[in-house]
Write a protein that holds these residues in place. Structure first.
Motif, mmCIF file in Angstrom:
data_model
loop_
_atom_site.group_PDB
_atom_site.id
_atom_site.type_symbol
_atom_site.label_atom_id
_atom_site.label_comp_id
_atom_site.label_asym_id
_atom_site.label_seq_id
_atom_site.Cartn_x
_atom_site.Cartn_y
_atom_site.Cartn_z
ATOM 1 N N PRO A 96 26.586 -22.589 -6.912
ATOM 2 C CA PRO A 96 27.133 -23.148 -5.660
ATOM 3 C C PRO A 96 27.213 -24.665 -5.639
ATOM 4 O O PRO A 96 27.823 -25.237 -4.745
ATOM 5 C CB PRO A 96 26.148 -22.652 -4.599
ATOM 6 C CG PRO A 96 24.867 -22.480 -5.321
ATOM 7 C CD PRO A 96 25.217 -22.074 -6.733
ATOM 8 N N THR A 97 26.566 -25.327 -6.574
ATOM 9 C CA THR A 97 26.471 -26.792 -6.467
ATOM 10 C C THR A 97 27.136 -27.528 -7.629
ATOM 11 O O THR A 97 26.966 -28.741 -7.757
ATOM 12 C CB THR A 97 24.982 -27.206 -6.433
ATOM 13 O OG1 THR A 97 24.384 -26.805 -7.675
ATOM 14 C CG2 THR A 97 24.247 -26.586 -5.265
ATOM 15 N N ASN A 98 27.847 -26.792 -8.469
ATOM 16 C CA ASN A 98 28.457 -27.415 -9.663
ATOM 17 C C ASN A 98 27.414 -28.016 -10.595
ATOM 18 O O ASN A 98 27.671 -29.033 -11.249
ATOM 19 C CB ASN A 98 29.493 -28.474 -9.291
ATOM 20 C CG ASN A 98 30.686 -27.866 -8.590
ATOM 21 O OD1 ASN A 98 31.070 -26.732 -8.889
ATOM 22 N ND2 ASN A 98 31.257 -28.580 -7.646
ATOM 23 N N ALA A 99 26.243 -27.392 -10.629
ATOM 24 C CA ALA A 99 25.243 -27.815 -11.608
ATOM 25 C C ALA A 99 25.576 -27.251 -12.987
ATOM 26 O O ALA A 99 24.997 -27.676 -13.990
ATOM 27 C CB ALA A 99 23.859 -27.338 -11.177
ATOM 28 N N LEU A 100 26.460 -26.284 -13.019
ATOM 29 C CA LEU A 100 26.952 -25.721 -14.282
ATOM 30 C C LEU A 100 28.455 -25.966 -14.318
ATOM 31 O O LEU A 100 29.183 -25.485 -13.444
ATOM 32 C CB LEU A 100 26.634 -24.224 -14.355
ATOM 33 C CG LEU A 100 25.141 -23.932 -14.525
ATOM 34 C CD1 LEU A 100 24.796 -22.529 -14.046
ATOM 35 C CD2 LEU A 100 24.714 -24.116 -15.975
ATOM 36 N N CYS A 116 21.011 -29.076 -9.504
ATOM 37 C CA CYS A 116 20.523 -27.696 -9.368
ATOM 38 C C CYS A 116 19.606 -27.578 -8.150
ATOM 39 O O CYS A 116 18.673 -28.365 -7.989
ATOM 40 C CB CYS A 116 19.769 -27.299 -10.633
ATOM 41 S SG CYS A 116 19.060 -25.655 -10.534
ATOM 42 N N ILE A 117 19.886 -26.593 -7.290
ATOM 43 C CA ILE A 117 19.024 -26.343 -6.134
ATOM 44 C C ILE A 117 18.107 -25.141 -6.392
ATOM 45 O O ILE A 117 17.466 -24.625 -5.494
ATOM 46 C CB ILE A 117 19.849 -26.100 -4.850
ATOM 47 C CG1 ILE A 117 20.812 -24.926 -5.038
ATOM 48 C CG2 ILE A 117 20.576 -27.371 -4.428
ATOM 49 C CD1 ILE A 117 21.461 -24.436 -3.756
ATOM 50 N N ALA A 118 18.095 -24.681 -7.644
ATOM 51 C CA ALA A 118 17.213 -23.585 -8.051
ATOM 52 C C ALA A 118 17.423 -22.317 -7.223
ATOM 53 O O ALA A 118 16.479 -21.628 -6.874
ATOM 54 C CB ALA A 118 15.750 -24.026 -8.015
ATOM 55 N N CYS A 119 18.678 -22.020 -6.928
ATOM 56 C CA CYS A 119 18.962 -20.821 -6.136
ATOM 57 C C CYS A 119 18.835 -19.553 -6.969
ATOM 58 O O CYS A 119 18.781 -18.457 -6.442
ATOM 59 C CB CYS A 119 20.368 -20.899 -5.547
ATOM 60 S SG CYS A 119 21.669 -20.764 -6.796
ATOM 61 N N GLU A 120 18.852 -19.713 -8.292
ATOM 62 C CA GLU A 120 18.658 -18.615 -9.246
ATOM 63 C C GLU A 120 19.845 -17.670 -9.372
ATOM 64 O O GLU A 120 19.735 -16.625 -10.009
ATOM 65 C CB GLU A 120 17.397 -17.805 -8.923
ATOM 66 C CG GLU A 120 16.141 -18.642 -8.954
ATOM 67 C CD GLU A 120 14.915 -17.835 -8.633
ATOM 68 O OE1 GLU A 120 14.931 -16.616 -8.854
ATOM 69 O OE2 GLU A 120 13.940 -18.422 -8.175
ATOM 70 N N ALA A 130 20.398 -16.903 -20.904
ATOM 71 C CA ALA A 130 20.247 -18.294 -21.312
ATOM 72 C C ALA A 130 19.781 -19.188 -20.173
ATOM 73 O O ALA A 130 19.316 -20.303 -20.423
ATOM 74 C CB ALA A 130 21.569 -18.832 -21.854
ATOM 75 N N MET A 131 19.907 -18.730 -18.933
ATOM 76 C CA MET A 131 19.388 -19.506 -17.811
ATOM 77 C C MET A 131 17.989 -18.975 -17.501
ATOM 78 O O MET A 131 17.804 -17.775 -17.280
ATOM 79 C CB MET A 131 20.301 -19.386 -16.580
ATOM 80 C CG MET A 131 21.685 -19.974 -16.782
ATOM 81 S SD MET A 131 21.705 -21.697 -17.366
ATOM 82 C CE MET A 131 20.959 -22.581 -16.002
ATOM 83 N N GLU A 132 17.036 -19.868 -17.487
ATOM 84 C CA GLU A 132 15.632 -19.460 -17.403
ATOM 85 C C GLU A 132 14.920 -20.179 -16.265
ATOM 86 O O GLU A 132 15.265 -21.313 -15.940
ATOM 87 C CB GLU A 132 14.910 -19.805 -18.723
ATOM 88 C CG GLU A 132 15.543 -19.112 -19.924
ATOM 89 C CD GLU A 132 14.942 -19.587 -21.245
ATOM 90 O OE1 GLU A 132 14.308 -20.668 -21.255
ATOM 91 O OE2 GLU A 132 15.132 -18.880 -22.236
HETATM 92 S S1 SF4 Z 1 19.884 -22.098 -10.177
HETATM 93 FE FE1 SF4 Z 1 21.723 -21.824 -11.393
HETATM 94 S S2 SF4 Z 1 23.300 -21.197 -9.928
HETATM 95 FE FE2 SF4 Z 1 21.628 -22.089 -8.740
HETATM 96 S S3 SF4 Z 1 22.138 -24.255 -8.519
HETATM 97 FE FE3 SF4 Z 1 20.858 -24.114 -10.342
HETATM 98 S S4 SF4 Z 1 22.274 -23.899 -12.018
HETATM 99 FE FE4 SF4 Z 1 23.425 -23.449 -10.149
#
Ligand code: SF4
Ligand code: SF4
Length: 135
Positions: A96-100, A116-120, A130-132
């Motif tokens: 949602p935040t364009n962290a990827l 990243c807002i760590a929404c998972e 690959a996302m941990e």
């Molecule tokens: S946890 Fe993943 S989907 Fe959520 S903001 Fe961070 S990178 Fe993006």
């Protein structure tokens, strides 16, 4: 005023109920929806900032729990394992935040931790794990 950033997971039976309306009307909560999606299991998932006075926030969270909404606080340490990432771009569409993002020059997917807002949401989305989450 306090603010809580949460992931709310609604069972299929609650999708379509006017829950956010009730949070505003009955608990005087300000809601900022950062991401909304329906999962394959037809659950609703919302990433939200809830803002209100401490008592109202507590009551609103109790209301949600009693309804059967699962509430997860955001965890802070999400990382991309570059050894596992195949740059398939699946995660880019759910973040949602364009962290990827896709780097058009190299055609690779880059993770920008500061955004990243760590929404998972990327964790189950990534087919290669690959996302941990760092515990
Ligand atoms: S946890 Fe993943 S989907 Fe959520 S903001 Fe961070 S990178 Fe993006
Ligand atoms: S979904 Fe996983 S493998 Fe695909 S680009 Fe994102 S982190 Fe890499």
């Amino acid at each position: 005023m306090e603010k809580r950033r949460l992931v709310l997971t609604f069972p299929a039976s609650l999708v379509g109920e006017p829950i956010t309306y009730k949070l505003v009307k009955d608990y005087d909560i300000i809601i900022n929806i950062l991401k909304a999606q329906i999962t394959q299991e037809e659950e609703g998932k919302l990433v939200v900032d809830l803002q209100g006075n401490a008592n109202n926030l507590k009551d609103a969270i109790t209301y949600l729990k009693n309804l059967g909404v699962t509430i997860q606080p955001l965890k802070k340490d999400v990382r991309m394992n570059k050894n596992k990432c195949t740059h398939c771009t699946v995660c880019v569409t759910v973040c949602p935040t364009n962290a990827l993002v896709v780097d058009r020059k190299t055609m690779t997917v880059k993770f920008i931790p500061e955004k990243c807002i760590a929404c998972e949401l990327c964790i189950p989305a990534c087919p290669y794990k690959a996302m941990e989450i760092l515990l």
